[in-house]
Enzyme design. Structure first.
Site: not given
Ligand SMILES: Nc1ncnc2c1ncn2[C@@H]1O[C@H](COP(=O)(O)OP(=O)(O)O)[C@@H](O)[C@H]1O
Ligand SMILES: O=P(O)(O)OC[C@H]1O[C@](O)(COP(=O)(O)O)[C@@H](O)[C@@H]1O
Ligand SMILES: [Mg+2]
Length: 530
Positions: A227, A258, A357, A417
């Protein structure tokens, strides 16, 4: 009559300004650590913008030859593939681009474009030279396994690549785990399962260690599925790869249940989630209908963006009220949620509430004196709005002994999910994977692949990480929800006017300065289409 092909003067000035605006979209890992950027690193900070006639701007993606100009090219092996040889014009014209703005006026500037995805006549890797790696990061999402499968099979079948590995457990797997060899045989039926066979995680992004791993293992194509957080991580990996001058394509495949990633039409898994949410809403409806003053409350995912709740509500037609993070609401008093619930129960005898949520988090935090906490990736941890809301409704009706209610709260979030992707998401994931690997083979790097207005495009990382996709509550799609549920909009006339003004302001900024404005949610392209 106005001259054809000439942008109006303010538009032309805005294009010029944009082309001159070559500021750093994101700092490199080296720059962040105060290190002196190498010439390659310094150049890496520039956006690749190309101007054209009538306000046309191509926001291009980096190419390996930007910093390795002497790379040799090879004929694309697809030209000898019998399956593809019958296609009339199989290779994408190098000048093809995809427009970001699909609704135009006769005086509109042509605006922002992205490079069209697809196979190129010449490639920058020989089949036996490729060492590809695939990683999945962040939360689960239906379709992850399908993307992994199609990357592996596409690389094998279309490009004769036989060295593909999986990185286990997200970003931290690069430096803390062994790799998993992936072959068409080992991934053959993984698309029939939910989750990700590679595992995933939050947190653990260490740019230097990750790029050390790429370098040590000789990985020269890395496919990063995740994401907004993951794409930010991929962007700094690309910067570091480029600073070190490595021949390694860094490719992002956007994943978010999402649907909160900007610019792209929609994310994979979203359709499946909306479909699966129907089962929970149906259950809530059946329960509510069968009791005296029955109320069904269903919580759906949507941390900052309420697309799943909005689309699930529109699809179901059994929902009486949909609450999303973008639309603030209140409980007590005239025009409040509790008054509406009472009225709907008096009229219909039952009701269903769908709540995303992320909705009402400020209200809960206030009532609980809550201090903000974050997960390992830095995402804000949410309070359970479904439980809180259910309790508030129960408390309200407890004070009215002549108005007994029965409330059932359903939280299907992780069940939704974890399912496998549906048929349309599977096809979508296949196309995404193919577009991704065609781009890497053609030497592009530092990009995310996704459909924009129905055509797959290569989009620079910064464009999809700078802003989150949200439901615009002054757009027609949200009005459709309000119209179908007949719920209050919880906003005063003044709030609505202010919001319209803010949206107009942003729209104006985008149209005149960035030449891209379209504030409608691009989910499915439906909102924009009707
Ligand atoms: N600003 C950022 N810079 C570098 N890595 C990031 C940053 N934000 C998130 N990550 C890394 O990306 C991965 C996934 O981020 P997360 O927010 O959990 O899920 P998603 O990619 O679904 O939004 C994690 O391993 C996190 O450490
Ligand atoms: O409990 P977890 O694994 O952190 O995931 C919950 C969250 O993941 C989500 O699906 C979004 O996750 P991503 O940003 O990784 O796509 C949110 O809607 C939810 O709050
Ligand atoms: Mg995210």
């Amino acid at each position: 009559m106005e001259a054809v092909g000439v942008a109006p003067a303010p538009v032309a000035a805005a294009v010029k300004k944009k082309l001159l605006d070559l500021k750093d979209p994101f700092p490199t890992a080296a720059a962040e650590n105060g290190a002196k950027a190498s010439p390659a690193g310094k150049w890496a900070m520039k956006k690749k913008l190309v101007g054209g006639d009538a306000g046309y701007v191509l926001e291009d993606v980096p190419h390996l030859t930007d910093y390795l100009p002497e790379l040799p090219t090879f004929p694309n092996p697809l030209q000898d593939n019998p399956a593809y040889s019958v296609v009339k014009q199989y290779f994408v014209n190098p000048d093809d681009t995809v427009t970001q703005k699909i609704v135009v006026h006769k005086t509109s500037a042509r605006g922002t474009h992205f490079r069209r995805a697809g196979p190129r006549q010449r490639v920058y890797f020989q089949s036996d030279e490729v060492n590809a790696a695939i990683v999945t990061c962040g939360g689960l999402c239906p379709g992850l396994n399908t993307v992994v499968r199609e990357l592996v099979c596409g690389l094998y079948d279309m490009y004769g690549v036989t060295s593909v590995v999986g990185i286990e457990g997200g970003y931290k797997g690069f430096y803390s785990k062994n790799t998993i060899p992936l072959t068409p045989k080992s991934v053959n039926d993984i698309h029939k399962r939910g989750g990700t066979i590679l595992g995933t995680s939050r947190g653990g992004h260490d740019t230097a260690k990750i790029v050390d791993c790429l370098q040590d293992r000789g990985i020269n194509q890395v496919y990063i599925i995740g994401g907004d957080g993951t794409q930010k991580g991929a962007s700094v990996i690309y910067e570091e790869v480029r600073r070190r001058g490595l021949k390694c394509s860094v490719v992002g495949v956007p994943k978010t249940i999402d649907n909160d990633i900007a610019v792209i039409d929609k994310s994979f898994g979203f359709d499946t989630a909306v479909e699966e949410a129907q089962r929970a809403i149906n259950a809530a409806h059946v329960e509510a209908e069968s009791a005296e003053n029955g109320i069904g409350v269903v919580k759906l995912m949507g941390r900052n963006s309420g697309f799943i709740a909005m689309y699930a509500t529109l699809a179901s037609r059994d929902v009486d009220c949909c609450l999303i993070p973008e639309s603030p609401f209140y409980l007590e008093g005239k025009g409040g949620l509790l008054e509406f619930i009472e009225r709907r129960l008096k009229d219909n005898g039952h009701m269903v509430i769908v709540v995303a949520e992320g909705a009402g988090q400020d209200l809960i935090a206030k009532s609980m004196n809550f201090v903000d906490t974050q997960d390992a990736s830095g995402n804000k941890l949410l309070l359970d709005v479904g439980l809180w809301l259910s309790q508030k409704i129960k408390d309200h009706f407890k004070k009215k002994p002549n108005f007994p209610i029965t409330l059932k709260y359903i939280d299907p979030t992780y069940m939704i999910r974890a399912v496998k992707s549906n048929a349309s998401d599977n096809v979508y994931c296949t196309l995404l994977a193919h577009s991704a690997l065609h781009g890497a083979m053609a030497g592009y790097t530092g990009f995310t692949v996704a459909p924009v207005n129905g055509r797959h495009a290569y989009i620079p990382f910064y464009r999809i990480t700078e802003k989150q996709n949200k439901v615009v509550i002054t757009d027609r799609m949200w009005a459709r929800v309000l119209c179908s549920t007949n719920q209050p909009c919880f906003l005063s006339h003044e709030d609505v006017e202010n919001m319209k003004h803010d949206d107009d302001h942003e729209h104006h900024l985008h149209n005149t300065q960035l030449l891209e404005g379209d504030s409608s949610p691009k989910c499915n392209g439906l909102a924009a289409a009707v």
